[in-house]
Design an enzyme around this catalytic site. Structure first.
Site, PDB file in Angstrom:
ATOM      1  N   LYS A   1      13.008 -14.608 -10.283  1.00  0.00           N
ATOM      2  CA  LYS A   1      12.755 -13.507 -11.220  1.00  0.00           C
ATOM      3  C   LYS A   1      11.773 -13.941 -12.285  1.00  0.00           C
ATOM      4  O   LYS A   1      10.818 -13.261 -12.611  1.00  0.00           O
ATOM      5  CB  LYS A   1      14.090 -13.094 -11.853  1.00  0.00           C
ATOM      6  CG  LYS A   1      14.331 -11.662 -12.103  1.00  0.00           C
ATOM      7  CD  LYS A   1      14.689 -10.810 -10.925  1.00  0.00           C
ATOM      8  CE  LYS A   1      13.830 -10.953  -9.726  1.00  0.00           C
ATOM      9  NZ  LYS A   1      14.318 -10.364  -8.527  1.00  0.00           N
TER      10      LYS A   1
ATOM     11  N   TRP B   1      -2.813  -2.608  -1.748  1.00  0.00           N
ATOM     12  CA  TRP B   1      -2.506  -4.036  -1.925  1.00  0.00           C
ATOM     13  C   TRP B   1      -3.388  -4.737  -0.912  1.00  0.00           C
ATOM     14  O   TRP B   1      -3.171  -4.624   0.295  1.00  0.00           O
ATOM     15  CB  TRP B   1      -1.024  -4.284  -1.647  1.00  0.00           C
ATOM     16  CG  TRP B   1      -0.601  -5.679  -1.966  1.00  0.00           C
ATOM     17  CD1 TRP B   1      -0.222  -6.154  -3.197  1.00  0.00           C
ATOM     18  CD2 TRP B   1      -0.510  -6.787  -1.068  1.00  0.00           C
ATOM     19  NE1 TRP B   1       0.099  -7.484  -3.099  1.00  0.00           N
ATOM     20  CE2 TRP B   1      -0.064  -7.911  -1.807  1.00  0.00           C
ATOM     21  CE3 TRP B   1      -0.752  -6.962   0.291  1.00  0.00           C
ATOM     22  CZ2 TRP B   1       0.139  -9.160  -1.250  1.00  0.00           C
ATOM     23  CZ3 TRP B   1      -0.553  -8.223   0.861  1.00  0.00           C
ATOM     24  CH2 TRP B   1      -0.109  -9.301   0.084  1.00  0.00           C
TER      25      TRP B   1
ATOM     26  N   GLU C   1       8.106 -14.721 -10.865  1.00  0.00           N
ATOM     27  CA  GLU C   1       7.305 -13.610 -10.337  1.00  0.00           C
ATOM     28  C   GLU C   1       6.772 -12.703 -11.431  1.00  0.00           C
ATOM     29  O   GLU C   1       5.699 -12.138 -11.283  1.00  0.00           O
ATOM     30  CB  GLU C   1       8.075 -12.805  -9.278  1.00  0.00           C
ATOM     31  CG  GLU C   1       9.191 -11.919  -9.785  1.00  0.00           C
ATOM     32  CD  GLU C   1       9.791 -11.035  -8.681  1.00  0.00           C
ATOM     33  OE1 GLU C   1      11.005 -10.880  -8.666  1.00  0.00           O
ATOM     34  OE2 GLU C   1       9.030 -10.509  -7.851  1.00  0.00           O
TER      35      GLU C   1
ATOM     36  N   HIS D   1      17.686 -37.193  -7.021  1.00  0.00           N
ATOM     37  CA  HIS D   1      16.985 -37.572  -5.787  1.00  0.00           C
ATOM     38  C   HIS D   1      15.499 -37.254  -5.882  1.00  0.00           C
ATOM     39  O   HIS D   1      14.850 -36.976  -4.877  1.00  0.00           O
ATOM     40  CB  HIS D   1      17.639 -36.883  -4.588  1.00  0.00           C
ATOM     41  CG  HIS D   1      19.089 -37.252  -4.468  1.00  0.00           C
ATOM     42  ND1 HIS D   1      19.501 -38.459  -3.973  1.00  0.00           N
ATOM     43  CD2 HIS D   1      20.197 -36.594  -4.866  1.00  0.00           C
ATOM     44  CE1 HIS D   1      20.819 -38.525  -4.036  1.00  0.00           C
ATOM     45  NE2 HIS D   1      21.265 -37.411  -4.578  1.00  0.00           N
TER      46      HIS D   1
ATOM     47  N   ARG E   1       3.787  -0.154  -4.850  1.00  0.00           N
ATOM     48  CA  ARG E   1       3.549  -0.712  -3.514  1.00  0.00           C
ATOM     49  C   ARG E   1       2.212  -1.442  -3.416  1.00  0.00           C
ATOM     50  O   ARG E   1       1.890  -2.027  -2.381  1.00  0.00           O
ATOM     51  CB  ARG E   1       3.586   0.411  -2.473  1.00  0.00           C
ATOM     52  CG  ARG E   1       4.891   1.149  -2.428  1.00  0.00           C
ATOM     53  CD  ARG E   1       4.834   2.260  -1.415  1.00  0.00           C
ATOM     54  NE  ARG E   1       4.823   1.732  -0.080  1.00  0.00           N
ATOM     55  CZ  ARG E   1       5.921   1.534   0.659  1.00  0.00           C
ATOM     56  NH1 ARG E   1       7.095   1.866   0.179  1.00  0.00           N
ATOM     57  NH2 ARG E   1       5.834   1.048   1.861  1.00  0.00           N
TER      58      ARG E   1
ATOM     59  N   ASN F   1      -1.681   1.843   5.811  1.00  0.00           N
ATOM     60  CA  ASN F   1      -0.777   0.833   5.277  1.00  0.00           C
ATOM     61  C   ASN F   1      -0.395  -0.068   6.441  1.00  0.00           C
ATOM     62  O   ASN F   1       0.170   0.400   7.423  1.00  0.00           O
ATOM     63  CB  ASN F   1       0.474   1.509   4.691  1.00  0.00           C
ATOM     64  CG  ASN F   1       1.560   0.504   4.342  1.00  0.00           C
ATOM     65  OD1 ASN F   1       1.280  -0.673   4.135  1.00  0.00           O
ATOM     66  ND2 ASN F   1       2.792   0.980   4.286  1.00  0.00           N
ATOM     67  N   GLY F   2      -0.740  -1.362   6.330  1.00  0.00           N
ATOM     68  CA  GLY F   2      -0.400  -2.290   7.409  1.00  0.00           C
ATOM     69  C   GLY F   2      -1.557  -3.240   7.672  1.00  0.00           C
ATOM     70  O   GLY F   2      -2.465  -3.379   6.841  1.00  0.00           O
TER      71      GLY F   2
ATOM     72  N   LYS G   1       5.901  -4.200  -3.803  1.00  0.00           N
ATOM     73  CA  LYS G   1       7.337  -4.014  -3.684  1.00  0.00           C
ATOM     74  C   LYS G   1       7.839  -4.178  -2.253  1.00  0.00           C
ATOM     75  O   LYS G   1       8.819  -4.848  -2.000  1.00  0.00           O
ATOM     76  CB  LYS G   1       7.687  -2.620  -4.212  1.00  0.00           C
ATOM     77  CG  LYS G   1       9.164  -2.299  -4.173  1.00  0.00           C
ATOM     78  CD  LYS G   1       9.889  -2.993  -5.281  1.00  0.00           C
ATOM     79  CE  LYS G   1      11.357  -2.671  -5.293  1.00  0.00           C
ATOM     80  NZ  LYS G   1      12.086  -3.681  -6.096  1.00  0.00           N
TER      81      LYS G   1
ATOM     82  N   CYS H   1       0.848  -1.178   0.000  1.00  0.00           N
ATOM     83  CA  CYS H   1       0.000   0.000   0.000  1.00  0.00           C
ATOM     84  C   CYS H   1       0.893   1.240   0.000  1.00  0.00           C
ATOM     85  O   CYS H   1       1.887   1.292   0.723  1.00  0.00           O
ATOM     86  CB  CYS H   1      -0.950   0.091   1.178  1.00  0.00           C
ATOM     87  SG  CYS H   1      -2.097  -1.283   1.275  1.00  0.00           S
TER      88      CYS H   1
ATOM     89  N   GLU I   1      17.852 -17.095  -7.642  1.00  0.00           N
ATOM     90  CA  GLU I   1      17.413 -15.744  -7.987  1.00  0.00           C
ATOM     91  C   GLU I   1      16.825 -15.722  -9.404  1.00  0.00           C
ATOM     92  O   GLU I   1      15.788 -15.102  -9.643  1.00  0.00           O
ATOM     93  CB  GLU I   1      18.584 -14.757  -7.847  1.00  0.00           C
ATOM     94  CG  GLU I   1      18.303 -13.334  -8.281  1.00  0.00           C
ATOM     95  CD  GLU I   1      17.121 -12.683  -7.591  1.00  0.00           C
ATOM     96  OE1 GLU I   1      16.598 -13.219  -6.612  1.00  0.00           O
ATOM     97  OE2 GLU I   1      16.696 -11.605  -8.079  1.00  0.00           O
TER      98      GLU I   1
HETATM   99  O1  M6R Z   1      12.920  -4.720   0.525  1.00  0.00           O
HETATM  100  P1  M6R Z   1      13.494  -6.080   0.749  1.00  0.00           P
HETATM  101  O2  M6R Z   1      14.795  -6.281   0.042  1.00  0.00           O
HETATM  102  O3  M6R Z   1      13.583  -6.460   2.191  1.00  0.00           O
HETATM  103  O4  M6R Z   1      12.461  -7.072   0.075  1.00  0.00           O
HETATM  104  C1  M6R Z   1      12.591  -8.451   0.199  1.00  0.00           C
HETATM  105  C2  M6R Z   1      11.779  -9.170  -0.844  1.00  0.00           C
HETATM  106  O5  M6R Z   1      10.428  -8.876  -0.699  1.00  0.00           O
HETATM  107  C3  M6R Z   1      12.229  -8.772  -2.255  1.00  0.00           C
HETATM  108  O6  M6R Z   1      13.588  -9.005  -2.423  1.00  0.00           O
HETATM  109  C4  M6R Z   1      11.440  -9.561  -3.325  1.00  0.00           C
HETATM  110  O7  M6R Z   1      11.709 -10.929  -3.217  1.00  0.00           O
HETATM  111  C5  M6R Z   1      11.822  -9.032  -4.695  1.00  0.00           C
HETATM  112  N1  M6R Z   1      11.088  -7.840  -4.980  1.00  0.00           N
HETATM  113  C6  M6R Z   1      11.604 -10.031  -5.778  1.00  0.00           C
HETATM  114  O8  M6R Z   1      12.082  -9.555  -6.986  1.00  0.00           O
END
Ligand code: M6R
Length: 606
Positions: free
Chosen positions: A483, A75, A486, A502, A27, A99-100, A601, A2, A479
């Protein structure tokens, strides 16, 4: 999670709010809304959909002037995506954005219903508005104080009272809020990207403090009601950094930002050719008398931790554990003053990472954070901070933040190895030279876009994609897989190549794409055997190697040959390849690369 913004005194408040929400849209983008004072009344316009839908609705509502208002991009947590559940929420004289998550909203709702007060939405946020209204007897600060004493959970609130025009109150617990006063009035937002077009000077509202914002000033009071003068920060980037700069998506721009972000992060920590944290006020004492290191983070940041572990253990011979923050705190973790606890976070606000940090402090560990956002909660609460200098990262999928986190983990490994005498100055200096040379290789890898676009077209229609690697390449594959899934919505998993037999290999059938990352000479032969195994089961293989790898053409469908890089440093270069792959697959599928469904984000709820 949010985005929230408020402004007082600005000539065209509605425009300021909507432009701010546009910047905060990463956000959350389920719905958006604003409330503003017009003709001494609070008016609200809100809608399901993106900020662009809100913009249309606001412009259709006419040109009513407003100089004070609040805005929210949602969100969804409690209650589905609907106009009614969108923010702002009004209860009696109170209108707020939140937000929260209010964890005890159900009990509070029951209490309110006993008094005959019923919410109209399914949100915890409306309950918060109702609680404040219930406490409001003419003194807004007293009402807010009393209300928050009843709330459990995380919140960043901006609140307007219908009988107090041209004034916004803000308070937070957990969720971030920054505020600024300029000659045009006062501003508050979840983060500086929403405010940078107005000012570069801001302060972080401390938890439990109340800010009263008017055209002329912002008065901050602490929990005891005493006036508090907040510390003013200055951001080192400008509007251009928060814009797409001619690219179709922020993600592509941020992939291209990587060489500069790396240089900005590494250079200030290179003194006489050696890794050095004096300018960060991180003294070597932090590395003394430690017998283990614990790294905690979420998502991409946790993946940077996996590479960090590899480097620290390799160079320093100190045991390192990497934990997902959301799991860590529920494992009754063992820590003491000989534990160095490292958190990694782009936003510095991730709720689980922050909670893990607080637990580590409670248990006496030395805490060091690697954070991108200045003044964020994790940065403020850690004993020591090493800031990454990526500038604002807007795309939900993290790219440049990961690269700079890697660079700081390498610097930590090198400085620590030097301090505990596992490497000599000459060796440290040699590693630093290689680290700097790697930045040029990252630049070179940016030229691989067309190749990756072509490969992406060939795998974009598959339902499952696997990533394989060993050692550093396995950590990197985690990673790459994150990527891809997502932003492309293709199911994907990363496997340590040795683990295939395995169980996993049963998932490999005809034409299933396997991205095999094989840049590490010490395990290259073993990787190639694992690639043979998937190849002979029909996999479509995309093989990523260094330039010296000798590979039988029949082994893969595509070979991506990286620029010549020292194997220890290839993750910086390989990640560009995997970022490109994810990006082009998502583009090929016609998806919104920057705003993947269901994600936000900054994850400020647990
Ligand atoms: O702000 P942060 O680095 O703590 O966020 C952690 C994860 O939410 C963040 O790295 C998330 O996995 C990425 N946006 C994915 O691309």
């Amino acid at each position: 999670m949010c985005g929230i913004i408020g402004c007082v005194g600005h000539k065209n408040a509605k425009k300021t709010l909507i432009n701010g929400l546009q910047a905060l849209e990463y956000r959350g983008y389920d719905s958006a809304g604003i409330s503003y004072f017009a003709s001494n009344m609070i008016k609200t316009i809100k809608t399901v959909g993106k900020v662009s839908c809100l913009r249309e609705k606001v412009s259709a509502a006419g040109k009513e002037e407003a100089t004070c208002g609040i805005g929210h991009t949602r969100w969804a947590t409690h209650g589905g995506v609907s106009d009614t559940n969108s923010h702002p929420h009004t209860a009696g004289r109170v209108t707020l954005i939140h937000n929260g998550i209010i964890e005890n909203y159900k009990e509070l709702q029951d209490e309110l219903e006993e008094k005959g007060k019923k919410p109209i939405s399914q949100t915890d946020s409306e309950i918060a508005a109702m609680v404040i209204d219930d406490c409001y007897k003419g003194d807004p600060e007293a009402a807010i104080r009393m209300a928050v004493s009843k709330l459990e959970g995380a919140y960043g609130f901006c609140i307007m009272f219908s009988d107090i025009p041209e004034t916004i109150y803000a308070i937070r617990n957990g969720s971030p809020l920054v505020a600024a006063h300029t000659d045009k009035g006062s501003l508050v937002a979840s983060d500086m990207v929403a405010l940078v077009s107005h000012t570069k000077h801001y302060f972080v509202l401390k938890e439990g403090h109340i800010a009263k914002m008017t055209r002329d000033e912002i008065i901050v009071k602490d929990e005891t009601g005493e006036i508090y003068s907040p510390h003013i920060h200055h951001i080192g980037w400008d509007m251009a950094a928060a814009k797409k700069g001619g690219y179709d998506y922020f993600m592509m721009k941020e992939i291209h930002d990587q060489p500069t972000a790396l240089l900005n992060t590494i250079r200030p920590r290179m003194v006489d050719g050696l890794p050095d944290f004096s300018a960060d006020e991180v003294g070597d004492d932090i590395f003394e008398n430690i017998n283990r290191i614990l790294i905690t983070a979420c998502g991409t940041a946790m993946h940077a931790g996996l590479i960090g572990r590899n480097m620290i253990e390799r160079l320093c011979r100190i045991p390192v554990t990497v934990e997902i923050a959301s799991e860590f705190r529920y494992q009754d973790p063992i820590m003491d003053e000989h534990t160095l606890f490292i958190t990694i976070s782009q936003s510095g606000e991730t709720a689980d990472t922050l909670a893990a940090l607080r637990l580590a402090k409670e248990r006496g560990a030395k805490t060091l954070s690697v954070v991108n956002v200045k003044g964020s909660s994790i940065a403020r609460e850690s004993d020591y901070v090493l800031y990454t200098h990526a500038g604002p990262e807007i795309a939900v999928a993290s790219t440049k933040a990961y690269s700079v986190q890697l660079s700081v983990m390498y610097l930590i490994a090198l400085r620590l190895a030097l301090v505990i005498k596992k490497i000599t100055e000459a060796e440290a200096s040699d590693y630093m030279t290689k680290l700097m040379e790697t930045v040029d290789k990252v630049e070179e890898a940016l030229g691989y876009d067309t190749q990756l676009e072509n490969i992406a077209k060939r795998i974009a229609r598959n339902d499952d994609i696997f990533f394989l690697g060993r050692g550093l390449d396995y950590a990197l594959s985690c990673e790459g897989s994150l990527k891809l899934k997502e932003i492309s919505y293709i199911h994907s998993e990363a496997y340590a190549a040795g683990e295939l037999k395995h169980g996993t290999i049963s998932l490999i059938t005809d034409n299933v794409p396997v991205i095999a990352v094989a840049t590490q000479p010490d395990v290259f032969a073993k990787m190639i055997s694992n690639v043979q195994e998937v190849r002979s089961r029909g996999a479509k293989v995309i093989l990523v190697t260094g330039p010296d790898a000798s590979v039988d053409a029949a082994l893969c469908d595509h070979q991506v040959v990286l620029p010549d890089t020292d194997p220890l440093f290839t993750p910086f270069v390989s990640v560009v390849i995997l970022q490109y792959l994810a990006y082009y697959v998502a583009v090929e599928k016609g998806l919104n690369v920057d705003q993947p469904r269901n994600l936000a984000k900054s994850v400020t709820v647990e």
